[in-house]
Design an enzyme around this catalytic site. Structure first.
Site, PDB file in Angstrom:
ATOM      1  N   LYS A 189      50.993  40.924  25.077  1.00 14.35           N
ATOM      2  CA  LYS A 189      49.749  40.159  25.094  1.00 14.35           C
ATOM      3  C   LYS A 189      48.661  41.056  25.674  1.00 14.35           C
ATOM      4  O   LYS A 189      48.578  41.278  26.871  1.00 14.35           O
ATOM      5  CB  LYS A 189      49.852  38.874  25.938  1.00 14.35           C
ATOM      6  CG  LYS A 189      48.697  37.941  25.565  1.00 14.35           C
ATOM      7  CD  LYS A 189      48.111  37.133  26.670  1.00 14.35           C
ATOM      8  CE  LYS A 189      47.262  37.791  27.662  1.00 14.35           C
ATOM      9  NZ  LYS A 189      45.912  38.208  27.245  1.00 14.35           N
ATOM     10  N   GLY A 242      47.336  44.817  35.559  1.00 12.23           N
ATOM     11  CA  GLY A 242      46.119  44.022  35.692  1.00 12.23           C
ATOM     12  C   GLY A 242      45.789  43.823  37.158  1.00 12.23           C
ATOM     13  O   GLY A 242      46.198  44.628  38.001  1.00 12.23           O
ATOM     14  N   SER A 243      45.077  42.771  37.449  1.00 11.75           N
ATOM     15  CA  SER A 243      44.589  42.578  38.819  1.00 11.75           C
ATOM     16  C   SER A 243      45.696  42.085  39.751  1.00 11.75           C
ATOM     17  O   SER A 243      46.667  41.455  39.319  1.00 11.75           O
ATOM     18  CB  SER A 243      43.446  41.563  38.807  1.00 11.75           C
ATOM     19  OG  SER A 243      43.941  40.317  38.354  1.00 11.75           O
ATOM     20  N   THR A 244      45.507  42.335  41.009  1.00 12.29           N
ATOM     21  CA  THR A 244      46.455  41.874  42.027  1.00 12.29           C
ATOM     22  C   THR A 244      46.494  40.344  42.061  1.00 12.29           C
ATOM     23  O   THR A 244      47.551  39.744  42.264  1.00 12.29           O
ATOM     24  CB  THR A 244      46.046  42.469  43.391  1.00 12.29           C
ATOM     25  OG1 THR A 244      46.178  43.900  43.286  1.00 12.29           O
ATOM     26  CG2 THR A 244      46.917  41.963  44.519  1.00 12.29           C
ATOM     27  N   ARG A 245      45.353  39.718  41.816  1.00 15.95           N
ATOM     28  CA  ARG A 245      45.300  38.241  41.835  1.00 15.95           C
ATOM     29  C   ARG A 245      46.227  37.654  40.762  1.00 15.95           C
ATOM     30  O   ARG A 245      47.067  36.790  41.045  1.00 15.95           O
ATOM     31  CB  ARG A 245      43.854  37.772  41.585  1.00 15.95           C
ATOM     32  CG  ARG A 245      43.640  36.278  41.668  1.00 15.95           C
ATOM     33  CD  ARG A 245      42.193  35.922  41.326  1.00 15.95           C
ATOM     34  NE  ARG A 245      41.874  36.179  39.926  1.00 15.95           N
ATOM     35  CZ  ARG A 245      42.139  35.341  38.915  1.00 15.95           C
ATOM     36  NH1 ARG A 245      42.696  34.168  39.160  1.00 15.95           N
ATOM     37  NH2 ARG A 245      41.833  35.650  37.674  1.00 15.95           N
ATOM     38  N   GLU A 265      51.805  46.646  37.849  1.00 17.91           N
ATOM     39  CA  GLU A 265      50.848  47.731  38.112  1.00 17.91           C
ATOM     40  C   GLU A 265      49.519  47.029  38.340  1.00 17.91           C
ATOM     41  O   GLU A 265      48.918  46.505  37.404  1.00 17.91           O
ATOM     42  CB  GLU A 265      50.726  48.665  36.899  1.00 17.91           C
ATOM     43  CG  GLU A 265      52.004  49.350  36.467  1.00 17.91           C
ATOM     44  CD  GLU A 265      52.466  50.422  37.435  1.00 17.91           C
ATOM     45  OE1 GLU A 265      51.654  50.858  38.272  1.00 17.91           O
ATOM     46  OE2 GLU A 265      53.641  50.796  37.367  1.00 17.91           O
ATOM     47  N   CYS A 300      41.936  51.969  37.359  1.00 15.29           N
ATOM     48  CA  CYS A 300      42.683  51.418  38.501  1.00 15.29           C
ATOM     49  C   CYS A 300      42.775  52.417  39.640  1.00 15.29           C
ATOM     50  O   CYS A 300      42.760  52.046  40.804  1.00 15.29           O
ATOM     51  CB  CYS A 300      44.072  50.974  38.057  1.00 15.29           C
ATOM     52  SG  CYS A 300      44.992  52.290  37.245  1.00 15.29           S
ATOM     53  N   GLU A 399      38.277  45.531  45.376  1.00  6.17           N
ATOM     54  CA  GLU A 399      38.150  46.321  44.157  1.00  6.17           C
ATOM     55  C   GLU A 399      36.942  45.828  43.347  1.00  6.17           C
ATOM     56  O   GLU A 399      36.814  44.629  43.099  1.00  6.17           O
ATOM     57  CB  GLU A 399      39.422  46.182  43.312  1.00  6.17           C
ATOM     58  CG  GLU A 399      39.391  47.043  42.064  1.00  6.17           C
ATOM     59  CD  GLU A 399      40.653  46.913  41.206  1.00  6.17           C
ATOM     60  OE1 GLU A 399      41.111  45.783  41.002  1.00  6.17           O
ATOM     61  OE2 GLU A 399      41.152  47.955  40.743  1.00  6.17           O
TER      62      GLU A 399
HETATM   63  P1  NAD Z   1      43.384  40.732  34.785  1.00  2.75           P
HETATM   64  O1  NAD Z   1      44.412  40.572  35.838  1.00  2.75           O
HETATM   65  O2  NAD Z   1      42.226  39.816  34.783  1.00  2.75           O
HETATM   66  O3  NAD Z   1      44.049  40.565  33.339  1.00  2.75           O
HETATM   67  C1  NAD Z   1      45.146  41.366  32.960  1.00  2.75           C
HETATM   68  C2  NAD Z   1      45.928  40.646  31.890  1.00  2.75           C
HETATM   69  O4  NAD Z   1      46.466  39.447  32.447  1.00  2.75           O
HETATM   70  C3  NAD Z   1      45.076  40.209  30.693  1.00  2.75           C
HETATM   71  O5  NAD Z   1      45.821  40.376  29.507  1.00  2.75           O
HETATM   72  C4  NAD Z   1      44.838  38.734  30.973  1.00  2.75           C
HETATM   73  O6  NAD Z   1      44.599  37.966  29.828  1.00  2.75           O
HETATM   74  C5  NAD Z   1      46.160  38.348  31.632  1.00  2.75           C
HETATM   75  N1  NAD Z   1      46.094  37.136  32.448  1.00  2.75           N
HETATM   76  C6  NAD Z   1      45.044  36.642  33.139  1.00  2.75           C
HETATM   77  N2  NAD Z   1      45.389  35.472  33.734  1.00  2.75           N
HETATM   78  C7  NAD Z   1      46.685  35.239  33.432  1.00  2.75           C
HETATM   79  C8  NAD Z   1      47.604  34.188  33.737  1.00  2.75           C
HETATM   80  N3  NAD Z   1      47.263  33.157  34.484  1.00  2.75           N
HETATM   81  N4  NAD Z   1      48.856  34.276  33.244  1.00  2.75           N
HETATM   82  C9  NAD Z   1      49.237  35.327  32.486  1.00  2.75           C
HETATM   83  N5  NAD Z   1      48.403  36.337  32.135  1.00  2.75           N
HETATM   84  C10 NAD Z   1      47.146  36.293  32.615  1.00  2.75           C
HETATM   85  O7  NAD Z   1      42.932  42.256  34.837  1.00  2.75           O
HETATM   86  P2  NAD Z   1      41.848  42.968  33.917  1.00  2.75           P
HETATM   87  O8  NAD Z   1      40.494  42.523  34.345  1.00  2.75           O
HETATM   88  O9  NAD Z   1      42.223  42.879  32.488  1.00  2.75           O
HETATM   89  O10 NAD Z   1      42.066  44.507  34.321  1.00  2.75           O
HETATM   90  C11 NAD Z   1      41.546  45.054  35.467  1.00  2.75           C
HETATM   91  C12 NAD Z   1      42.582  45.138  36.557  1.00  2.75           C
HETATM   92  O11 NAD Z   1      43.713  45.877  36.096  1.00  2.75           O
HETATM   93  C13 NAD Z   1      42.094  45.886  37.778  1.00  2.75           C
HETATM   94  O12 NAD Z   1      42.493  45.201  38.930  1.00  2.75           O
HETATM   95  C14 NAD Z   1      42.790  47.238  37.680  1.00  2.75           C
HETATM   96  O13 NAD Z   1      42.953  47.914  38.892  1.00  2.75           O
HETATM   97  C15 NAD Z   1      44.087  46.841  37.084  1.00  2.75           C
HETATM   98  N6  NAD Z   1      44.756  47.985  36.458  1.00  2.75           N
HETATM   99  C16 NAD Z   1      45.840  48.512  37.091  1.00  2.75           C
HETATM  100  C17 NAD Z   1      46.483  49.626  36.562  1.00  2.75           C
HETATM  101  C18 NAD Z   1      47.697  50.228  37.228  1.00  2.75           C
HETATM  102  O14 NAD Z   1      48.387  51.008  36.589  1.00  2.75           O
HETATM  103  N7  NAD Z   1      47.986  49.895  38.474  1.00  2.75           N
HETATM  104  C19 NAD Z   1      46.012  50.178  35.368  1.00  2.75           C
HETATM  105  C20 NAD Z   1      44.904  49.608  34.748  1.00  2.75           C
HETATM  106  C21 NAD Z   1      44.279  48.502  35.302  1.00  2.75           C
END
Ligand code: NAD
Length: 495
Positions: A189, A242-245, A265, A300, A399
């Site tokens: 996804k 994605g995000s820590t949240r 990650e 990230c 962040e």
């Molecule tokens: P995000 O957490 O908002 O979204 C990431 C993914 O999660 C998206 O596909 C989103 O649709 C999905 N998502 C959101 N809510 C969800 C839920 N309730 N249930 C299941 N899936 C859900 O992050 P973003 O804004 O897309 O990306 C930015 C973040 O990603 C930053 O915090 C960045 O640091 C992090 N990131 C980390 C790395 C790493 O390797 N550590 C690499 C790239 C980005």
């Protein structure tokens, strides 16, 4: 490298995929719903993309599970699986310009970065991982002579990968390549902000010979498709970037469902430490600027906290400002552009919110500042630098995921390390020193999954990528990534 005009022509000509990819074919969402995929440079709609939800997730999980159980991929001879993945990588290489354009249009990343980084890295990830498939062996444990204990690595089942928008193709390949190489079925996804390139990648998988149902892509929102995947009882592994949240939410979903493995990650607030013994201030300043302004700061591992040893601060800041001014926002399809727009208006508003908070908290604005937004003209922002930052300020703790740098000073090595470690995150860190012992000493003490010495952001498929603390667990890339997608199995035989 193509010229600006050639990239523009290709952008006007390419077919934009807009449907989900399930069981070897493009399909619309069962609900018929779509969402707009917007070009952040022009704010025009690139495509109306199928918006999948839990009903589509059920169909995809069933197809993926069926493919897994049938053994078409999970039990395929490793050499054959390898050859299909190698062909897939070759097809990606053949169509690389199209993929470069898709991600640039979709999320605003500069085309030159796509050509130099995302594309070669993604091809290499698939190719290198594939090559490992028939070179990894099981083990025989050194038990006593009356027994034989065999240990093998088995694929797990259905893996769901949920990825972000900042490196759409690359972040996806880091998950799907090892998961597929290990013999699993995969449902990806992608972020709703950049779903296009991986849809095309799925089509190429079929073309390469990957059996139907083995690799599926579900474009859609996190709270619909993402949540349904994370709660699904027939998904065995969740691989998330994605995000820590959101990472925290996924761990809860796992607990509420089947205790599926959750690999994370997540976010970062990485530090950069510049020591006064480093011989080349200009190089360090260019490195520090690249560490925050590459990909518009939407990285990230961006070093958004810069700590400079007090004795060189004045000279260093002159060079830092000079190096930062080299990042000029422009059309990302122009190969000369090194900074595209932010991905959307939300990201721009987040940046503005943190700039306001930095000013209220007393940091000194040295470069850039509040974005000047003109509706319909794209989400372009300037590199922004604040001095006199303090670790307790909100913009230093959280962040931002945009081109905003917080600069402060330290006197001793001990103080520098303490400031760097004073964060809930622990993804990357960059240190600049000409003292070999200091490089080792400081690297050991930094609470960070990755440390770069006299550089930033370099990597290779052979080297793991990932963080500690609230930045995540497990690692992408390298053979360690394969461990995430296999289960250990023992067979104990009494002789
Ligand atoms: P995000 O957490 O908002 O979204 C990431 C993914 O999660 C998206 O596909 C989103 O649709 C999905 N998502 C959101 N809510 C969800 C839920 N309730 N249930 C299941 N899936 C859900 O992050 P973003 O804004 O897309 O990306 C930015 C973040 O990603 C930053 O915090 C960045 O640091 C992090 N990131 C980390 C790395 C790493 O390797 N550590 C690499 C790239 C980005």
């Amino acid at each position: 490298m193509k010229t600006y005009e050639e990239w523009q022509r290709l952008a006007a000509e390419i077919t934009i995929p807009n449907q989900a990819y399930i069981n070897g074919q493009f399909v619309s969402a069962l609900s018929g719903e779509t969402f707009d995929c917007v070009n952040p440079s022009t704010e025009t709609v690139l495509a109306k993309v199928s918006s999948t939800d839990s009903a589509d997730v059920d169909v995809a999980v069933e197809a993926a599970g069926k493919a897994f159980k049938s053994g078409v991929w999970s039990k395929m001879a490793p050499r054959d699986r390898k050859n299909i993945m190698l062909k897939w990588a070759d097809l990606l290489a053949q169509h690389q310009d199209e993929f470069a354009v898709l991600d640039t249009l979709d999320m605003g990343k500069s085309i030159s970065e796509m050509v130099d980084i995302d594309i070669p890295d993604s091809i290499d990830c698939i190719r290198w991982t594939a090559e490992g498939i028939d070179k990894l062996y099981g083990e025989i444990a050194p038990t006593n002579g009356q027994n034989l204990a065999l240990i093998s690595h088995e694929p797990i089942g259905v893996v769901a990968a949920i990825t972000p928008w900042n490196y759409p193709l690359m972040m996806a390949t880091w998950k799907i390549a090892p998961a597929l190489a290990a013999g699993n079925s995969v449902i990806l996804k992608p972020s709703e902000k950049s779903p296009l390139s991986v849809l095309r990648l799925a089509e190429l998988a079929t073309q390469a010979g990957m059996p139907d149902g083995v690799f599926n892509v579900l474009p859609g929102f996190g709270h619909t498709a993402g949540k349904a995947l994370a709660l699904h009882h027939d998904v065995q592994v969740l691989a998330f970037t994605g995000s820590t949240r959101v990472a925290g939410m996924l761990m809860e979903y796992s607990g509420q469902s089947n205790l599926k493995r959750v690999w994370i990650e997540a976010g970062g607030k990485s530090p950069c430490l510049v020591f006064d013994d480093y011989k080349d201030i200009v190089k360090a300043a260019q490195g520090a600027a690249a560490a925050i302004f590459t990909n518009q700061g939407e990285v990230c591992i961006a070093c958004s906290r810069l700590y400079v040893q007090s004795s060189i601060k004045d000279a260093f800041m002159v060079e830092l400002i000079k190096a930062s001014k080299a990042y000029v926002p422009g059309d990302p399809l122009n190969p000369a552009t090194n900074m595209g727009p932010l991905v959307d208006k939300n990201q721009m508003d987040t940046m503005a919110k943190f700039i306001n908070s930095a000013q209220q908290d007393g940091a000194t604005l040295l470069l850039g500042g509040l974005p000047e937004y003109q509706e319909g003209k794209g989400f372009f922002v300037n590199p922004t630098i604040f001095a006199d930052a303090k670790n307790q300020m909100k913009f230093v703790r959280e962040e931002i995921f945009g081109p905003v740098l917080a600069v402060s000073t330290f006197d001793t090595e001990e103080e520098g390390v303490a400031l760097a470690n004073d964060s809930k995150y622990g993804l990357g860190a960059s240190i600049w020193t000409s003292d070999l012992s200091r490089a080792h000493r400081v690297s050991r003490q930094l609470e960070s999954g990755m440390v770069w010495v006299n550089t930033w952001g370099d990597g290779d498929t052979t080297v793991p990528f990932g963080g500690v603390k609230a930045s995540g667990n497990g690692r992408d890339k390298s053979l360690h990534a394969m461990e995430k997608y296999t289960e250990l199995k023992n067979v104990w035989i009494r002789l």
